[in-house]
Write an enzyme that holds these catalytic residues in place. Structure first.
Site, PDB file in Angstrom:
ATOM      1  N   ASP A 251     -22.529  63.609  32.350  1.00  0.00           N
ATOM      2  CA  ASP A 251     -21.685  63.660  31.164  1.00  0.00           C
ATOM      3  C   ASP A 251     -21.305  62.216  30.844  1.00  0.00           C
ATOM      4  O   ASP A 251     -21.408  61.322  31.694  1.00  0.00           O
ATOM      5  CB  ASP A 251     -20.445  64.546  31.374  1.00  0.00           C
ATOM      6  CG  ASP A 251     -19.849  64.989  30.027  1.00  0.00           C
ATOM      7  OD1 ASP A 251     -20.197  64.374  28.992  1.00  0.00           O
ATOM      8  OD2 ASP A 251     -19.037  65.931  30.004  1.00  0.00           O
TER       9      ASP A 251
HETATM   10  C1  BGC Z   1     -18.667  65.891  26.490  1.00  0.00           C
HETATM   11  C2  BGC Z   1     -20.081  66.443  26.465  1.00  0.00           C
HETATM   12  C3  BGC Z   1     -20.842  65.824  25.338  1.00  0.00           C
HETATM   13  C4  BGC Z   1     -20.828  64.303  25.508  1.00  0.00           C
HETATM   14  C5  BGC Z   1     -21.587  63.574  24.441  1.00  0.00           C
HETATM   15  C6  BGC Z   1     -18.647  64.376  26.473  1.00  0.00           C
HETATM   16  O1  BGC Z   1     -17.366  63.909  26.274  1.00  0.00           O
HETATM   17  O2  BGC Z   1     -17.992  66.378  27.617  1.00  0.00           O
HETATM   18  O3  BGC Z   1     -20.048  67.832  26.342  1.00  0.00           O
HETATM   19  O4  BGC Z   1     -22.141  66.336  25.280  1.00  0.00           O
HETATM   20  O5  BGC Z   1     -19.493  63.863  25.477  1.00  0.00           O
HETATM   21  O6  BGC Z   1     -20.949  63.652  23.225  1.00  0.00           O
END
Ligand code: BGC
Length: 719
Positions: A251
């Site tokens: 993530d």
């Molecule tokens: C989120 C993810 C997301 C990623 C990219 C993160 O803050 O938890 O679910 O895909 O950002 O935007």
């Protein structure tokens, strides 16, 4: 080495007639160590390098999971103001889960996959399958509810649909990111049993049945290690037990340590030095944990080159499966078919919770003056919420949908309450005067024939939004007060809730009808008007229980250490008793149970039979019964088959969903339903054996149309 003669021909890695693994190995042996390391970390906010020298394309990723997010600047979260990236907003995944219809999940995946493909994305950052543990979790709307079986059945077709477009699905967030509070570091302590029985099954189905090509690690920690580089989750379970051959993507900002990132199963590091969606430090991509520090470690002999090859191999595999696949379709974007898919999913996910004296449907022509009250009737609900926020090509609001259905002359609108703008990570109150908003709404409601109140939550901070949890189960922005006031002047007032979470309903006994809408995307207003007017008969069922009060919910029943933790640690004391497993085992009555939803018609279920009275451990139980539509409207009922194991050496829940089918019936029509249950799926995760265990004896099949409404049981013996 590759010979000169071979080189003149198309290289093996680019030859789509060659087996995937042969291509991967061929590419790998042509690459330098530096090129391999470069595959393993981001080069921009949403992309990572390919191998430019060899013509191997970059990897472009994009949220997900409800639509294709707008383009952002190279190294920033902010939208880049492109004019060709306004997408179809599909309903939130809670709505998809509420449809209990895996065919719709396939059409969802196929449609969103086409949009991702058209926008030239390699990886769609979704779907999300974290289990609904608490109604306060700000991201529940992005997930598939509280039941591991339902989530498993719904996630598989979504992934297949996406990947049929040559776009990788990225199942997230693996695992236990079940709250937003302290999500970046909270250390989850959970039993093996709860892990295997509740929190992992949907991921396992995504990997083994959906063949997901990538998976995203979670921000939080499990047993002292961050999930983006967690040996137990990534090496032992995902890669060894489940034989996952795709890419583990972190993530954004979820990586904290080179050593663990190298050894504990992470393949591709994204978003480092961003704190979720907010803090964006200046930090060169070459300094990522899996960039120069990794390269240095390899050169110094600290890290075995095989670890690097393994990561590079997985990333190459993903590229060959997607951008370098022979059969990659071209996709399409904001097509009428996508609108149709979005509308069908939205219609089938809407849940009718209460309907005294046939309040709904509000058939066109029945009332002269319809007062539509509430901010959610007229507010964009595709914007906000964090990474799933969308720039939609269009969004039909409930108010627009109702005007189209009933005619402008029959509708008056008043806002009633107001929230502030959708901001990430902070809350700002509305500047509108609440007293005058309320007074105007009461006036509009007073002389209307019927009042439809559209409330619920929105995608603001502390509502249904990433990066923070809700602070209370109650409706925000003074809505309870407004509903009471509306009821005082007009008893013919129904509530339509738009949310991704359960809310408290202190006014429930006073309102004749309640409908649960979700974040329904571009077609929200059309779908709601279809169901409200009766053009479509509601058939959605709740994918999670609504508690009467917060303490009734299992995560909250054990105090703060269970939820949200003490800021360092958290203990899942509710263990396997999550959602209806808790309510039913502990005999706590929920406000509305899992699997519940009304229809405008009635159904009758015939006798439940099984093909035999007794089964061996490798057998399949064939259950059979009929469902009849006894009313005068076409409709659909979700037959739900739960199972319990009354005598067992460990605590078993009062019931667990093991099969379901949505049955579509014309008035008077009867259909026979066959449901198969594998005996091997009726066991529990045995922590001593470290394996699943079905203890012989009696099992009770329970057939119903919600977890609380079991109309028949049938006993079977397992030998
Ligand atoms: C989120 C993810 C997301 C990623 C990219 C993160 O803050 O938890 O679910 O895909 O950002 O935007």
């Amino acid at each position: 080495m590759v010979s000169a003669k071979q080189e003149k021909q198309i290289p093996v890695y680019a030859d789509v007639t060659k087996p995937l693994e042969v291509r991967v190995e061929d590419a790998l042996k042509r690459m330098t160590t530096e090129e391999k390391v470069a595959l393993c970390h981001a080069q921009s906010k949403f992309s990572s390098k390919g191998v430019a020298r060899l013509g191997i394309p970059e990897v472009w990723m994009m949220d997900g999971p409800h639509g294709i997010r707008e383009e952002s600047f190279w190294d920033e979260w902010g939208g880049a103001q492109w004019t060709n990236d306004s997408c179809t907003a599909f309903p939130a995944l809670t709505c998809l889960a509420a449809s209990f219809n895996p065919d719709l999940s396939l059409s969802y995946g196929k449609s969103i996959g086409e949009e991702a493909r058209y926008r030239n994305k390699t990886v769609l950052l979704g779907p999300g399958v974290n289990i609904y543990r608490t109604p306060l979790n700000g991201r529940n709307f992005e997930y598939l509810g509280e039941d591991p079986f339902l989530a498993s059945r719904m996630v598989v077709p979504y992934i297949k649909g996406v990947q049929a477009n040559g776009v990788a699905a990225c199942v997230k967030h693996f695992a236990l990111n079940n709250q937003e509070e302290w999500r970046g570091h909270i250390n989850v302590n959970v039993s093996d049993r709860a892990l295997y029985e509740i929190y992992l099954p949907a991921f396992k189905a995504a990997v083994q049945e959906g063949n997901a090509w990538s998976i995203m690690g979670a921000y939080n920690q499990l047993r002292g290690e961050h999930c983006c580089h967690n040996d137990l989750l990534l090496n032992k379970i995902l890669k060894n037990e489940w034989k996952f051959d795709g890419v583990v993507i972190s993530d954004w900002g979820g990586v904290h340590n080179t050593d663990q990132a190298v050894r504990n199963g992470l393949d591709l590091e994204m978003g480092t030095y961003t704190n979720g969606l907010t803090t964006n430090g200046s930090f060169p991509y070459s300094e990522y944990y899996l960039a120069n520090p990794f390269l240095k470690g390899i050169k110094e002999g600290k890290y075995d080159k095989a670890l690097l090859d393994e990561k590079a191999r997985r990333i190459l595999r993903l590229i060959f499966r997607t951008t370098m696949s022979a059969n990659r379709p071209f996709g399409r974007f904001v097509s009428p078919e996508h609108s149709e898919a979005a509308r069908s999913i939205a219609r089938e996910g809407i849940v009718l919770l209460k309907n005294d004296k046939a309040f709904f449907p509000v058939v066109p022509g029945r009332y002269k003056k319809i007062a539509v009250i509430g901010e959610n009737a007229n507010r964009s609900l595709v914007i906000g919420g964090g990474s799933s926020s969308l720039k939609a090509a269009y969004e039909i609001s409930p108010l627009q949908g109702l005007i189209a259905k009933y005619g402008r002359e029959h509708i008056v609108y008043s806002m009633g309450t107001a929230s502030g703008p959708s901001l990430y990570g902070r809350e700002e109150a509305s500047k509108l005067n609440t007293d005058s908003l309320m007074a105007a709404a009461i006036k509009a409601a007073k002389d209307a024939d019927v009042v439809l109140y559209f409330g619920g939550l929105n995608k603001n901070h502390f509502q249904d939004c990433e990066g923070g949890d809700r602070q209370t189960l109650s409706l925000p922005f003074g809505q309870d007060k407004l509903i009471d006031a509306l009821l005082k002047v007009n008893k013919n007032t129904a509530v339509v809730l738009v949310s991704g979470n359960a809310v408290a309903m202190p006014w429930l006994s006073k309102v004749p009808a309640v409908m649960q809408g979700w974040y329904l995307g571009s077609e929200a207003g059309n779908a709601l008007a279809d169901v409200i007017s009766g053009e479509v008969n509601p058939s959605g069922k709740l994918p999670f229980s609504f508690p009467k009060k917060l303490e009734d919910n299992s995560a909250h029943a054990f105090g703060k250490l269970s939820y949200p933790g003490d800021s360092v640690n958290q203990y899942y004391k509710d263990d396997i008793l999550v959602g209806y497993r808790w309510f039913d085992t502990k005999k706590i009555k929920p406000l509305f149970p899992f699997g519940y939803g009304l229809s405008y018609t009635n159904f009758e279920v015939g006798k439940l039979t099984t093909d035999r009275p007794a089964y061996g451990k490798d057998d399949v139980i064939h259950a059979r019964f009929t469902v009849k539509n006894t009313g005068s409207r076409t409709g659909a009922e979700v037959a739900q088959l739960y199972v319990s194991d009354p005598v067992c050496s460990v605590t078993r829940p009062a019931k667990e969903l093991k099969a379901f089918q949505k049955v579509y019936l014309q008035p008077g029509e009867t259909k026979t339903v066959d449901l198969d249950l594998k005996v091997s799926d009726l066991g529990f995760y045995d922590e001593e054996k470290k394996d699943w265990n079905v203890e012989p004896g009696e099992f009770i099949l329970q057939l119903g149309n919600s977890s609380s409404n079991i109309s028949q049981t049938q006993r079977v013996i397992v030998k």
